[in-house]
Design a protein around this motif. Structure first.
Motif, mmCIF file in Angstrom:
data_model
loop_
_atom_site.group_PDB
_atom_site.id
_atom_site.type_symbol
_atom_site.label_atom_id
_atom_site.label_comp_id
_atom_site.label_asym_id
_atom_site.label_seq_id
_atom_site.Cartn_x
_atom_site.Cartn_y
_atom_site.Cartn_z
ATOM 1 N N UNK A 183 -0.570 -28.200 54.548
ATOM 2 C CA UNK A 183 -2.007 -27.841 54.605
ATOM 3 C C UNK A 183 -3.001 -28.977 54.048
ATOM 4 N N UNK A 184 -4.036 -29.401 54.780
ATOM 5 C CA UNK A 184 -4.770 -30.264 54.408
ATOM 6 C C UNK A 184 -6.163 -29.946 54.046
ATOM 7 N N UNK A 185 -6.503 -30.352 52.847
ATOM 8 C CA UNK A 185 -8.134 -30.180 52.658
ATOM 9 C C UNK A 185 -8.594 -31.310 52.232
ATOM 10 N N UNK A 186 -10.073 -31.363 52.910
ATOM 11 C CA UNK A 186 -10.862 -32.440 52.665
ATOM 12 C C UNK A 186 -11.973 -31.999 51.792
ATOM 13 N N UNK A 187 -12.540 -32.660 50.712
ATOM 14 C CA UNK A 187 -13.711 -32.226 49.827
ATOM 15 C C UNK A 187 -14.572 -33.468 49.742
ATOM 16 N N UNK A 188 -15.737 -33.140 49.951
ATOM 17 C CA UNK A 188 -16.705 -34.058 49.658
ATOM 18 C C UNK A 188 -17.708 -33.693 48.845
ATOM 19 N N UNK A 189 -18.247 -34.513 47.854
ATOM 20 C CA UNK A 189 -19.038 -34.249 46.784
ATOM 21 C C UNK A 189 -20.570 -33.965 47.331
ATOM 22 N N UNK A 190 -21.193 -32.826 46.803
ATOM 23 C CA UNK A 190 -22.664 -32.378 47.581
ATOM 24 C C UNK A 190 -23.507 -33.282 46.942
ATOM 25 N N UNK A 273 -21.267 -29.843 42.679
ATOM 26 C CA UNK A 273 -20.376 -29.241 43.464
ATOM 27 C C UNK A 273 -19.752 -29.908 44.736
ATOM 28 N N UNK A 274 -18.913 -29.269 45.489
ATOM 29 C CA UNK A 274 -18.537 -29.843 46.542
ATOM 30 C C UNK A 274 -18.284 -29.112 47.726
ATOM 31 N N UNK A 296 -11.901 -32.096 58.694
ATOM 32 C CA UNK A 296 -13.328 -32.812 58.739
ATOM 33 C C UNK A 296 -14.552 -32.028 59.325
ATOM 34 N N UNK A 297 -14.236 -31.430 60.563
ATOM 35 C CA UNK A 297 -15.015 -30.278 60.870
ATOM 36 C C UNK A 297 -15.355 -29.471 60.099
ATOM 37 N N UNK A 298 -14.507 -28.830 59.746
ATOM 38 C CA UNK A 298 -14.594 -27.642 58.702
ATOM 39 C C UNK A 298 -15.454 -28.135 57.687
ATOM 40 N N UNK A 299 -15.225 -29.148 57.226
ATOM 41 C CA UNK A 299 -16.082 -29.863 55.839
ATOM 42 C C UNK A 299 -17.375 -29.733 56.427
ATOM 43 N N UNK A 300 -17.795 -30.370 57.725
ATOM 44 C CA UNK A 300 -19.159 -30.565 57.917
ATOM 45 C C UNK A 300 -19.481 -29.363 58.219
ATOM 46 N N UNK A 301 -18.971 -28.193 58.802
ATOM 47 C CA UNK A 301 -19.652 -26.962 58.917
ATOM 48 C C UNK A 301 -20.094 -26.468 57.579
ATOM 49 N N UNK A 302 -19.168 -26.700 56.522
ATOM 50 C CA UNK A 302 -19.366 -26.204 54.989
ATOM 51 C C UNK A 302 -20.710 -27.097 54.564
ATOM 52 N N UNK A 307 -23.686 -26.112 51.731
ATOM 53 C CA UNK A 307 -23.069 -26.779 50.989
ATOM 54 C C UNK A 307 -22.237 -25.898 49.815
ATOM 55 N N UNK A 308 -21.532 -26.429 49.017
ATOM 56 C CA UNK A 308 -20.908 -25.757 47.806
ATOM 57 C C UNK A 308 -20.068 -24.329 48.452
ATOM 58 N N UNK A 309 -19.143 -24.676 49.514
ATOM 59 C CA UNK A 309 -18.614 -23.585 50.039
ATOM 60 C C UNK A 309 -17.038 -24.389 50.527
ATOM 61 N N UNK A 310 -15.997 -23.606 50.836
ATOM 62 C CA UNK A 310 -14.988 -24.083 51.629
ATOM 63 C C UNK A 310 -14.756 -23.164 52.725
#
Length: 316
Positions: A183-190, A273-274, A296-302, A307-310
């Motif tokens: 499972x790969x999770x990418x996080x980006x600080x908001x 948040x991220x 990364x695309x799921x991160x962009x949708x978040x 923001x502030x969601x997974x």
């Protein structure tokens, strides 16, 4: 070239590379960082380009990563030669001691005085050889520790102490070759750019370290690395990508609970948040790239969802 001209950026190899990524790989971390600046019609400046390029590992494109590899290889060669020298020196000392013993044995006449002299020399030479060998062993140990430290440094992010891109790529290849699901999770600080703009890069670095520590503690024992800039990656040896999304959500909640204050004024910065994107890889090496893109695309949708969601996505 039109992109560079519209932003008044000189056509250097670095700027051309970023423009190409911005236009042709829109879901990449670099493209998203550029989009965050230019979305509202603002012109991206050269110092912002330099920062994005540095924070997202772009320097490796121009060979700095290769130079790091060469540096490590040079250290390894140096230490190998040093160990060879120490081994040769110890062997020479042992051989000389054996010859001296043989010569003294030939001269032994049987009287006590002569025997005592021979024994004294034997003890003295033995102690000298032992001292040299002990020193050699200690130096070999130090060289081994230095090499291990250099190897670890080559796989660690300097700011956070987390695994860097080199270590991340190596783990993903290892898991793919073993056929393990991951499972790969990418996080980006908001809103990270606004933190840097308002408080400066030193505060931005403290925020990055706080998020890194929160992810590392909350997601343990899973692998956590710094993907680049204000982005992080979590890799879990599992098929449960929904469980992975829940774990990232827990880390997001833990981060929101922390009270971050400015050292100078004790002023609270408010919510940190991220946003996160999660995907599952079950195939070989080709699945890594597809899954990273999906995460990364799921991160962009978040990000686009406020923001502030997974958000998690499908299997690859």
């Amino acid at each position: 070239m039109a992109f560079l001209k519209s932003h008044r950026l000189p056509p250097t190899p670095q700027n051309y590379t970023l423009a190409y990524i911005a236009l042709h790989d829109r879901g990449s971390p670099i493209a998203l960082a550029i989009k965050a600046i230019t979305d509202e019609g603002f012109r991206i400046k050269q110092d912002e380009v330099d920062t994005i390029f540095e924070r997202h590992g772009g320097l490796a494109i121009f060979g700095l990563q290769e130079r790091a590899n060469i540096s490590l290889a040079t250290q390894l060669r140096h230490q190998t030669l040093k160990i060879s020298e120490l081994t040769s020196s110890a062997a020479d000392a042992t051989g000389a001691f054996a010859r001296e013993l043989s010569e003294e044995a030939d001269a032994f006449s049987g009287d006590n005085a002569n025997a005592l002299s021979i024994m004294t020399k034997m003890v003295e030479h033995s102690l000298q050889a032992q001292s040299r060998l002990t020193a050699a062993v200690q130096e070999v140990k130090s060289l081994r520790e230095e090499l291990e430290a250099a190897r670890n440094d080559a796989h660690r992010d300097e700011l956070t102490g987390l695994a860097n891109r080199r270590a991340i790529d190596a783990l993903l290849v290892e898991l793919a070759d073993k056929g393990e699901a991951r499972v790969i999770g990418l996080c980006d600080i908001d809103n990270f750019k606004s933190v840097n703009d308002r408080y400066g890069h030193s505060v931005g670095d403290r925020v990055i370290k706080l998020v890194a520590k929160t992810l590392e503690e909350t997601c343990a024992p899973h692998f956590v690395g710094r993907w680049g800039g204000e982005e992080f990656i979590v890799i879990m040896r599992s098929r449960d990508f929904k469980g992975g999304a829940k774990l990232l959500d827990k880390a997001r909640f833990e981060l929101a609970e922390k009270e971050f204050k400015l050292r100078e004024t004790d002023e609270p910065m408010g919510l940190l948040s991220f946003s996160g994107g999660v995907a599952l890889a079950t195939g070989g090496r080709e699945a890594n790239a597809a899954t990273l893109k999906a995460a990364d695309e799921a991160l962009y949708r978040a990000k686009s969802s406020g923001r502030n969601c997974v958000i998690c996505t499908e299997e690859f």
